[in-house]
Enzyme design. Structure first.
Site, short mmCIF file in Angstrom:
data_model
loop_
_atom_site.label_atom_id
_atom_site.label_comp_id
_atom_site.label_asym_id
_atom_site.label_seq_id
_atom_site.Cartn_x
_atom_site.Cartn_y
_atom_site.Cartn_z
N HIS A 48 155.00 12.05 33.74
CA HIS A 48 156.42 12.38 33.98
C HIS A 48 157.23 11.12 34.18
CE1 HIS A 48 159.91 14.44 35.91
NE2 HIS A 48 159.47 15.46 35.21
N ILE A 54 159.79 9.03 36.23
CA ILE A 54 160.78 9.70 37.09
C ILE A 54 160.02 10.66 38.01
CG2 ILE A 54 162.75 11.30 37.14
CD1 ILE A 54 163.50 8.69 35.80
N GLY A 57 161.73 16.52 40.24
CA GLY A 57 162.64 17.09 41.23
C GLY A 57 161.96 18.08 42.16
N VAL A 58 161.02 18.86 41.62
CA VAL A 58 160.34 19.83 42.47
C VAL A 58 159.53 19.15 43.56
CG1 VAL A 58 160.28 21.67 40.75
CG2 VAL A 58 158.38 20.07 40.88
N GLU A 62 159.83 19.51 47.54
CA GLU A 62 158.63 19.73 48.35
C GLU A 62 158.57 18.72 49.50
OE1 GLU A 62 155.09 20.90 50.07
OE2 GLU A 62 156.32 22.03 48.64
#
Length: 143
Positions: A48, A54, A57-58, A62
């Site tokens: 990723h 990067i 976002g998840v 978290e």
């Protein structure tokens, strides 16, 4: 301030899913501030994205929830016997990418805390700039 060993006494998460390195401030039932050093060695950067790493976002969400979990668990008796579960994510906004070398500061303020359910306003910042924000609801349950 809580170091990684003290965080592990409170949260059930472990590597590679423990996404908080240090708790900088705790005001039980009110506010908690946490820190994550984002390094190039993070497993998620392998895919990723190759050549353009990067932080997903998840995983930022978290990490904010884990900081919130520390804050909420400080309000209960025997926190080592409890676990925080996600109940809701609202109004998540991703404003800037998080890259290797960034230091994330998580600022979490308790909006509502009642009968083991906590609603928090959470922000993730890099160099004082908001990169992600969301309203999170967590349920504190027995393990």
């Amino acid at each position: 301030m809580l170091d990684i060993n003290e965080i592990q006494k409170i949260l059930p998460h472990r590597y590679p899913f423990l996404l908080v390195d240090r708790i900088l401030e705790v005001q039980p039932g009110k506010k908690v501030v946490g820190l994550k050093n984002v390094t190039a060695n993070e497993q998620f950067f392998n895919g990723h994205f190759p050549g353009h790493p990067i932080m997903p976002g998840v995983l930022i969400i978290e990490a904010m929830a884990q900081v919130a979990g520390v804050g909420l668990l400080t309000t209960v008796d025997n926190p080592e016997e409890k676990v925080p579960y996600f109940a809701r994510i609202e109004d998540a906004r991703f404003k800037h990418p998080v890259k290797p070398g960034d230091q994330l500061i998580f600022e979490v303020e308790v909006v509502k805390l009642r009968r083991g359910i906590g609603k928090v306003a959470a922000k993730a910042l890099v160099d004082g700039e908001i990169v992600t924000e969301a309203t999170l609801t967590c349920a504190i349950q027995d393990k």
